[in-house]
Design a protein around this motif. Structure first.
Motif, PDB file in Angstrom:
ATOM      1  N   UNK A  31       9.451 -83.506  66.585  1.00 44.90           N
ATOM      2  CA  UNK A  31       8.979 -82.436  67.473  1.00 44.90           C
ATOM      3  C   UNK A  31      10.203 -81.802  68.124  1.00 44.90           C
ATOM      4  N   UNK A  32      10.256 -80.480  68.093  1.00 45.17           N
ATOM      5  CA  UNK A  32      11.393 -79.748  68.662  1.00 45.17           C
ATOM      6  C   UNK A  32      12.735 -80.306  68.186  1.00 45.17           C
ATOM      7  N   UNK A  33      12.789 -80.670  66.901  1.00 45.38           N
ATOM      8  CA  UNK A  33      14.039 -81.114  66.308  1.00 45.38           C
ATOM      9  C   UNK A  33      14.476 -82.511  66.674  1.00 45.38           C
ATOM     10  N   UNK A  34      13.558 -83.322  67.216  1.00 54.92           N
ATOM     11  CA  UNK A  34      13.900 -84.702  67.592  1.00 54.92           C
ATOM     12  C   UNK A  34      12.862 -85.665  67.022  1.00 54.92           C
ATOM     13  N   UNK A  35      13.346 -86.796  66.509  1.00 56.64           N
ATOM     14  CA  UNK A  35      12.434 -87.835  66.034  1.00 56.64           C
ATOM     15  C   UNK A  35      11.777 -88.450  67.259  1.00 56.64           C
ATOM     16  N   UNK A  36      10.445 -88.360  67.325  1.00 54.90           N
ATOM     17  CA  UNK A  36       9.721 -88.868  68.498  1.00 54.90           C
ATOM     18  C   UNK A  36       8.883 -90.101  68.188  1.00 54.90           C
ATOM     19  N   UNK A  37       8.605 -90.355  66.918  1.00 56.42           N
ATOM     20  CA  UNK A  37       7.799 -91.526  66.559  1.00 56.42           C
ATOM     21  C   UNK A  37       7.989 -91.831  65.083  1.00 56.42           C
ATOM     22  N   UNK A  38       8.067 -93.115  64.773  1.00 54.37           N
ATOM     23  CA  UNK A  38       8.094 -93.573  63.391  1.00 54.37           C
ATOM     24  C   UNK A  38       7.071 -94.689  63.266  1.00 54.37           C
ATOM     25  N   UNK A  39       6.301 -94.630  62.194  1.00 54.36           N
ATOM     26  CA  UNK A  39       5.214 -95.587  62.020  1.00 54.36           C
ATOM     27  C   UNK A  39       5.064 -95.909  60.541  1.00 54.36           C
ATOM     28  N   UNK A  40       4.642 -97.136  60.247  1.00 55.69           N
ATOM     29  CA  UNK A  40       4.367 -97.502  58.858  1.00 55.69           C
ATOM     30  C   UNK A  40       3.118 -98.368  58.782  1.00 55.69           C
ATOM     31  N   UNK A  41       2.508 -98.325  57.612  1.00 56.18           N
ATOM     32  CA  UNK A  41       1.299 -99.094  57.347  1.00 56.18           C
ATOM     33  C   UNK A  41       1.449 -99.794  56.006  1.00 56.18           C
ATOM     34  N   UNK A  42       1.091-101.060  55.939  1.00 62.06           N
ATOM     35  CA  UNK A  42       0.894-101.694  54.650  1.00 62.06           C
ATOM     36  C   UNK A  42      -0.459-101.207  54.140  1.00 62.06           C
ATOM     37  N   UNK A  43      -0.572-101.023  52.841  1.00 57.36           N
ATOM     38  CA  UNK A  43      -1.776-100.480  52.224  1.00 57.36           C
ATOM     39  C   UNK A  43      -2.155-101.376  51.047  1.00 57.36           C
ATOM     40  N   UNK A  44      -3.420-101.736  50.945  1.00 57.83           N
ATOM     41  CA  UNK A  44      -3.882-102.542  49.813  1.00 57.83           C
ATOM     42  C   UNK A  44      -4.142-101.615  48.622  1.00 57.83           C
ATOM     43  N   UNK A  45      -3.332-101.768  47.554  1.00 57.21           N
ATOM     44  CA  UNK A  45      -3.547-100.935  46.369  1.00 57.21           C
ATOM     45  C   UNK A  45      -4.767-101.423  45.578  1.00 57.21           C
ATOM     46  N   UNK A  46      -5.176-100.637  44.613  1.00 57.29           N
ATOM     47  CA  UNK A  46      -6.310-101.001  43.773  1.00 57.29           C
ATOM     48  C   UNK A  46      -6.134-102.413  43.200  1.00 57.29           C
ATOM     49  N   UNK A  47      -7.138-103.247  43.367  1.00 60.33           N
ATOM     50  CA  UNK A  47      -7.141-104.647  42.906  1.00 60.33           C
ATOM     51  C   UNK A  47      -5.987-105.470  43.480  1.00 60.33           C
ATOM     52  N   UNK A  48      -5.289-104.937  44.443  1.00 60.82           N
ATOM     53  CA  UNK A  48      -4.111-105.582  45.040  1.00 60.82           C
ATOM     54  C   UNK A  48      -3.139-106.055  43.947  1.00 60.82           C
ATOM     55  N   UNK A  49      -3.027-105.247  42.897  1.00 58.40           N
ATOM     56  CA  UNK A  49      -2.185-105.578  41.742  1.00 58.40           C
ATOM     57  C   UNK A  49      -0.775-105.023  41.929  1.00 58.40           C
ATOM     58  N   UNK A  50       0.212-105.839  41.548  1.00 57.38           N
ATOM     59  CA  UNK A  50       1.618-105.468  41.695  1.00 57.38           C
ATOM     60  C   UNK A  50       2.381-105.678  40.401  1.00 57.38           C
TER      61      UNK A  50
END
Length: 184
Positions: A31-50
């Protein structure tokens, strides 16, 4: 110069070679040229296959995501951020935007009206480095690195790199960057 410069840097990690196999999503809000928030989420992929090879890149395992939300739930949270700022930035946007498109298609979700920019294409246009990987560019500009190939850290590195690219090119508005622009 950066007043009113708002965007959301985004990054995804995938569990397999399928672009819809997102296992981690990260955003960094500017916002206004400044990093104000960083966030991440783990996500379960289809069938939790890797894939073994993907695990080697990002270090995320099936047991890390077995109880994580699926993409539609995480996307709903990301959409809340996009409501105020419908502009995404990604390093190698071809990959990250295709992850969004393929996941929206897989889960039969609507595609929002969102503009995007690619910090990789901006780097290739503005600098003469032999390498334009996110990590390399961040080292060149003393941008703090988090854990590479973790979505939240990569999103924040991308946000800071893109701010540097804007400064170095003397841009005032994002629309001036038509060579690294697209629509979701």
């Amino acid at each position: 110069m950066t007043d009113g410069l708002d965007f959301i840097a985004i990054d995804f990690e995938t569990a397999t070679g399928k672009r819809s196999s997102i296992c981690e999503a990260g955003i960094s809000v500017v916002k206004d040229g400044k990093v104000v928030e960083t966030k991440s989420w783990l996500v379960r992929p289809e069938d939790n296959a890797y894939s073994y090879w993907n695990i080697q890149i990002h270090g995320i395992h099936p047991e890390d995501t077995e109880n994580a939300p699926e993409f539609p739930e995480v996307w709903a949270e990301i959409l809340e951020y996009l409501t105020d700022t419908p502009v995404l930035v990604a390093h190698n946007a071809a990959f990250d935007i295709s992850c969004i498109r393929k996941s929206l298609e897989f889960y039969n979700l609507d595609t929002p009206e969102v503009d995007y920019y690619c910090s990789l294409r901006a780097a290739r246009h503005n600098y003469d480095f032999g390498c334009n990987s996110l990590g390399y560019l961040c080292k060149q500009f003393d941008i703090p690195e988090g854990k590479h190939h973790r979505a939240g850290d990569d999103a924040e590195m991308c946000a800071r790199l893109f701010l540097r690219e804007i400064k170095d090119a003397g841009w005032c508005e994002l629309k001036e960057m038509d060579y690294c622009y697209g629509k979701l």
